[in-house]
Each structure stands twice: as C-alpha cells, then as structure tokens.
Motif scaffolding. Structure first.
Motif, short mmCIF file in Angstrom:
data_model
loop_
_atom_site.label_atom_id
_atom_site.label_comp_id
_atom_site.label_asym_id
_atom_site.label_seq_id
_atom_site.Cartn_x
_atom_site.Cartn_y
_atom_site.Cartn_z
N PRO A 41 22.17 33.71 30.79
CA PRO A 41 21.73 32.32 30.69
C PRO A 41 22.51 31.43 31.65
O PRO A 41 23.67 31.70 31.97
N VAL A 42 21.87 30.36 32.10
CA VAL A 42 22.50 29.36 32.96
C VAL A 42 22.62 28.07 32.17
O VAL A 42 21.62 27.56 31.65
N GLN A 43 23.84 27.56 32.06
CA GLN A 43 24.08 26.32 31.33
C GLN A 43 23.98 25.14 32.30
O GLN A 43 24.65 25.12 33.34
N PHE A 44 23.14 24.17 31.96
CA PHE A 44 22.94 23.00 32.83
C PHE A 44 23.91 21.89 32.40
O PHE A 44 23.95 21.52 31.21
N ILE A 45 24.68 21.41 33.36
CA ILE A 45 25.67 20.38 33.07
C ILE A 45 25.49 19.23 34.06
O ILE A 45 24.76 19.35 35.06
N ASP A 99 31.16 19.28 26.06
CA ASP A 99 29.74 19.49 25.85
C ASP A 99 29.29 18.90 24.51
O ASP A 99 30.08 18.30 23.76
N THR A 118 28.61 20.20 21.77
CA THR A 118 29.20 20.78 20.57
C THR A 118 30.68 20.42 20.40
O THR A 118 31.32 20.84 19.45
N LYS A 139 31.37 35.77 36.90
CA LYS A 139 30.67 36.20 35.68
C LYS A 139 30.75 37.71 35.51
O LYS A 139 31.06 38.21 34.41
N GLU A 197 30.49 31.55 31.88
CA GLU A 197 29.04 31.49 31.86
C GLU A 197 28.55 30.87 33.16
O GLU A 197 29.19 29.98 33.73
N ALA A 215 26.48 28.41 35.41
CA ALA A 215 26.15 27.01 35.15
C ALA A 215 25.50 26.40 36.38
O ALA A 215 25.52 26.97 37.48
N ASP A 253 25.15 22.32 38.05
CA ASP A 253 25.40 20.89 37.98
C ASP A 253 24.14 20.17 38.46
O ASP A 253 23.83 20.18 39.65
#
Length: 305
Positions: free
Chosen positions: A3-7, A28, A30, A50, A67, A69, A71
C-alpha cells in the motif's frame, strides 16, 4: 501491491536535519508521529528502503518498519516510518557512542564516510556496552541470539545480502532510557540493492556475455562503511565486513546464516512483485532478484562457523 500512504507536506511539523534527503515529521489521523523521507532524485531509495525492512523481517531482525508514501502537495514519492524512540528515551548515533568510548574518535569531523577509525573491532567493543533492543523490536529474534553484538552481526549480514553500502557511523545507533543503553533496531537501507542503476545497465549486465559485467563480479564490488584497521585507504567489502563481525559472534552468526538459508527465492520474488511498477520496473525486479540470490549464495557458501 504494497500500500501507498498519501500524506501532505503542508502538515509538516518539523524538519529532520540528519541525512541528505528532504525529511519532515508529521502526525497522522491516528495520532502517530511519522517521518516522511522524500525520494526526489529518482534513484529508487523508496522501494529499496521498503524492501530492506521486509527482508529484515524475514530474517527476524529488529528493524524500523517503512511504508511507501506519496506527498500529494509536492507530488513526491517517498517512505514513512515511526520513530524507534519515544521520550524520555533518546537516540544516540553510532558516532556518539564511539566517542563516548574513545575521546579521540572523529565523531564531529563532518564526515560519515571514509572514517577509517570506524573499524569492525572498534564497533564491536562499543557494542559490548549495549543491551538488546528489547520489545517489540526483539519479538521475532531467533533463540540463541542474546547480545547486542549478536544482533549487530545480523545487521551486517543483512547489509551483505542487500548490498547496503551505507551503514556509516550515523546509520546505526543506541537507545538510552535512564541508565539503560540498548542497541537500536536497524534502519535506513535506502542505499541498498543497487537501486540507482538504470534499466539499461541492469539489462546489459543480466544479458552480457562478458563475465566481468555479469552479476558475480558486480556483486563483489559492494563496499561497506567499515574498515579493517585505522588508516586503511579503502573500506571493507560488505561480505568481508560481515565475515569479520561473524567472528565476534560465531554462534549467533551460524543462526543468522541458517535463517538466510531457509528463505526461499519464491519469498523474495513475492516481495519484489509487491513493489508498484511505477517505482520498480520488471527488469529492475529481475536484476534485484538475481543480486539477492548471488549475495545469498556468497554469504552461505563462504561462511566459516
């Protein structure tokens, strides 16, 4: 696919000064405080980071989890990770630990590389003052690996496997909490896996009839950031550094080699397929699989317990 986390870099709270890449801390949704490391040069440091952590996981090494990510503000890929320390615990880089032991160590000379005092023996002596990383970092540690030197030998074997040439004295660390000083989990593997080669060179090396261009010769070129003796002009190869550390922890090193021997090619290939194709091409996956296979063969076959 991983998975790719979008920030969003607009939410950056603090820049991270260590290292040469753009990095910032953010919190984030959470409540986790995370570090984003940008991959702005197109050299593959994100997917190498990774894969490095996933291969460390297969071995059972204490490691920082990364992970993939992206930007969205800067339109830049990268990776994210949590800090391995939470206040009041503090992180002490290897150069600080070496300086604490030896007041003449060149910890503040503005150099990370070509520090010939960063010898295998000097690092081992420093590691003797550290304890194991503790939970949760050691939850998957093999039975029989009982000291910081034992664990660090595993880190250096990982370096030899993934061709990580970047374990200089600011890329390993200790964690101080009160009177306890423990080895930190392994981190920062973005310079591994020959990630900056072009696909053209990868293809040429995979298909060349010139033995000097093929994988066995290429793999032998990887240099560590460790030296055999102070004053040496050239750092040890990643394999030679691993072999030198293994002599300080022979029982644990046998365990690490057994762990590596049990990892099958299919497990590695499955991880490579998890990398999104916009970050690692098909020829990149094939080249990386062969590099890992060649390094695994050399570690296993040339190990002297």
């Amino acid at each position: 696919m991983f998975p790719v986390q979008f920030i969003d870099s607009g939410n950056a709270e603090a820049l991270e000064p260590l290292g040469t890449k753009r990095k910032f801390w953010f919190t984030d949704a959470t409540g986790r405080r995370l570090l984003f490391k940008a991959e702005e040069r197109g050299t593959g440091e994100d997917w190498a980071e990774k894969l490095g952590c996933e291969l460390a996981r297969l071995l059972g090494l204490p490691h920082v989890h990364y992970e993939l990510a992206f930007d969205t503000a800067a339109k830049t890929p990268g990776v994210i990770c949590e800090s391995c320390v939470v206040a009041p615990t503090v992180l002490l880089m290897g150069n600080q630990l070496m300086l604490d032991r030896d007041p003449d160590y060149p910890a503040n000379a503005g150099r990370r590389y070509r520090v010939s005092e960063h010898t295998v023996a000097a690092v081992e002596r420093t590691l003797q003052t550290l304890s194991l990383p503790g939970s949760p970092w050691c939850d998957a540690l093999p039975e029989g690996v009982t000291t910081a030197v034992d664990v660090f030998a595993g880190y250096v074997m990982l370096d030899a496997w993934i061709a990580n040439q970047d374990r200089h004295h600011e890329n390993w660390a200790g964690m101080r909490s009160g009177e306890t000083l423990a080895l930190a989990p392994t981190f920062d593997h973005g310079a591994a896996l020959a990630r900056n080669l072009s696909d053209e060179e990868r293809s040429e090396r995979l298909n060349s009839r010139d033995e000097g261009r093929r994988m066995p010769n290429f793999a032998r070129r990887a240099r560590s950031a460790f030296y055999a003796e102070p004053g040496d002009a050239r750092a040890m190869s990643t394999l030679a550094a691993w072999q030198a550390f293994s002599r300080f922890a022979p029982a644990a090193s046998t365990i690490w080699v057994d762990r590596l021997r049990c990892i099958e090619a299919g497990q590695v290939e499955e991880l490579l397929r998890e990398v999104p194709p916009d970050r690692l091409s098909a020829i990149g996956r094939a080249f990386t699989a062969e590099l890992l296979a060649e390094n695994r063969r050399r570690i296993v076959e040339e190990f002297e317990p």
